[in-house]
Write an enzyme that holds these catalytic residues in place. Structure first.
Site, mmCIF file in Angstrom:
data_model
loop_
_atom_site.group_PDB
_atom_site.id
_atom_site.type_symbol
_atom_site.label_atom_id
_atom_site.label_comp_id
_atom_site.label_asym_id
_atom_site.label_seq_id
_atom_site.Cartn_x
_atom_site.Cartn_y
_atom_site.Cartn_z
ATOM 1 N N CYS A 44 -9.053 35.438 -43.939
ATOM 2 C CA CYS A 44 -10.436 35.653 -44.232
ATOM 3 C C CYS A 44 -10.694 35.594 -45.582
ATOM 4 O O CYS A 44 -9.641 36.020 -46.549
ATOM 5 C CB CYS A 44 -10.502 37.360 -43.596
ATOM 6 S SG CYS A 44 -12.280 37.740 -43.830
ATOM 7 N N ASP A 46 -12.296 38.052 -47.159
ATOM 8 C CA ASP A 46 -12.274 39.308 -47.626
ATOM 9 C C ASP A 46 -11.464 39.455 -48.997
ATOM 10 O O ASP A 46 -10.218 39.215 -49.011
ATOM 11 C CB ASP A 46 -11.711 40.097 -46.596
ATOM 12 C CG ASP A 46 -12.081 41.634 -46.930
ATOM 13 O OD1 ASP A 46 -11.460 42.093 -48.092
ATOM 14 O OD2 ASP A 46 -12.620 42.365 -46.066
ATOM 15 N N ARG A 48 -9.874 41.672 -49.994
ATOM 16 C CA ARG A 48 -8.797 42.845 -50.167
ATOM 17 C C ARG A 48 -7.448 42.169 -49.251
ATOM 18 O O ARG A 48 -6.587 42.892 -49.146
ATOM 19 C CB ARG A 48 -9.247 43.945 -49.375
ATOM 20 C CG ARG A 48 -10.153 44.679 -50.067
ATOM 21 C CD ARG A 48 -11.074 45.803 -49.156
ATOM 22 N NE ARG A 48 -11.785 45.056 -47.932
ATOM 23 C CZ ARG A 48 -12.321 45.804 -46.991
ATOM 24 N NH1 ARG A 48 -12.469 47.052 -46.959
ATOM 25 N NH2 ARG A 48 -12.892 44.993 -46.285
ATOM 26 N N HIS A 100 -7.611 40.634 -39.976
ATOM 27 C CA HIS A 100 -7.318 41.933 -40.764
ATOM 28 C C HIS A 100 -8.370 42.928 -40.075
ATOM 29 O O HIS A 100 -9.567 42.573 -39.716
ATOM 30 C CB HIS A 100 -7.478 41.935 -42.329
ATOM 31 C CG HIS A 100 -8.798 41.785 -42.723
ATOM 32 N ND1 HIS A 100 -10.057 42.884 -43.077
ATOM 33 C CD2 HIS A 100 -9.838 40.658 -42.910
ATOM 34 C CE1 HIS A 100 -11.181 42.289 -43.520
ATOM 35 N NE2 HIS A 100 -11.147 40.890 -43.202
ATOM 36 N N CYS A 103 -12.379 44.091 -40.498
ATOM 37 C CA CYS A 103 -13.240 42.646 -40.820
ATOM 38 C C CYS A 103 -14.534 42.621 -40.825
ATOM 39 O O CYS A 103 -15.285 42.885 -39.483
ATOM 40 C CB CYS A 103 -12.602 41.606 -39.961
ATOM 41 S SG CYS A 103 -13.108 39.880 -40.552
HETATM 42 CO CO CO Z 1 -12.551 39.614 -42.803
#
Ligand code: CO
Length: 213
Positions: A44, A46, A48, A100, A103
């Protein structure tokens, strides 16, 4: 220009270069010679979930493709080009789809809110929801249902990898290539192996098996 966070990133880079050179003066010279990563990571976007950091890997070890909700969309030329290059040129032995919990992309797919352009991307996740609606709607706890959709979405992307001619051709050619599905937990940093790994097309519905040379 005033000193901003932006400038700090460049300062961090200088420090990082110096740290690397202190440990090994040939570090960059050696890395610049070429890459032979054993793994393609599809994760992803993302911020993090940084692929190298959470797996303790270094530059040169992971070939990385990231997008919203770690999707393997069969019309996505970007993903397909990365997959083709990784499998046929770099000859990776593993393709890992890592989702994750928490998400935002998956969460968006559980709602009916219109998000403009992103609707088109999120629709792919909505299809996973629909495929698994019976199981998901039985889960009353919203949070648990969300977690389960994250897992089911990863599983669907692993199958979508196996449906590609790129992966099926590699298997047909006897290449050692495994596709895997993982989920990362933002709350404790632990990666869970969903145990949906495949190393041949035998677990794939015959509808998706391709006759290849
Ligand atoms: Co995500």
């Amino acid at each position: 220009m005033k000193n901003t966070y932006y400038h700090q990133l460049l300062e961090n880079n200088k420090k990082w270069v110096n740290d690397k050179l202190e440990k090994d003066e040939n570090y960059f010279e050696n890395l610049s010679k070429g890459q032979k990563p054993p793994v393609l990571w599809i994760g992803c976007a993302d911020s993090r979930v940084p692929a190298n950091e959470i797996t303790g890997t270094h530059p040169g070890e992971l070939f990385v493709h990231r997008n919203i909700a770690n999707m393997v969309v069969h019309t996505d030329m970007n993903m397909l080009s990365v997959l083709d290059y990784a499998v046929n040129h770099l000859e990776v032995n593993h393709v890992i789809v890592c989702g994750h919990y928490g998400c935002g992309g998956v969460q968006a797919a559980m709602q009916n809110k219109s998000l403009g352009l992103i609707n088109k991307w999120v629709r792919n996740i909505k299809e996973v929801y629909k495929e698994n609606k019976t199981e998901l709607n039985k889960i009353e706890d919203q949070k648990k249902r969300f977690d389960r959709l994250v897992e089911l979405n990863v599983k669907a992307q692993v199958y979508d990898l196996a449906k590609t001619s790129i992966v099926q051709q590699a298997w047909k050619n006897g290449r050692e290539l495994e596709v895997h599905g993982w989920v990362y937990d933002l709350k404790d940093g632990i990666i869970d192996d969903l145990k949906v790994s495949m190393d041949s097309a035998q677990h794939l519905d015959e509808v998706f098996r391709l006759d290849l040379d």
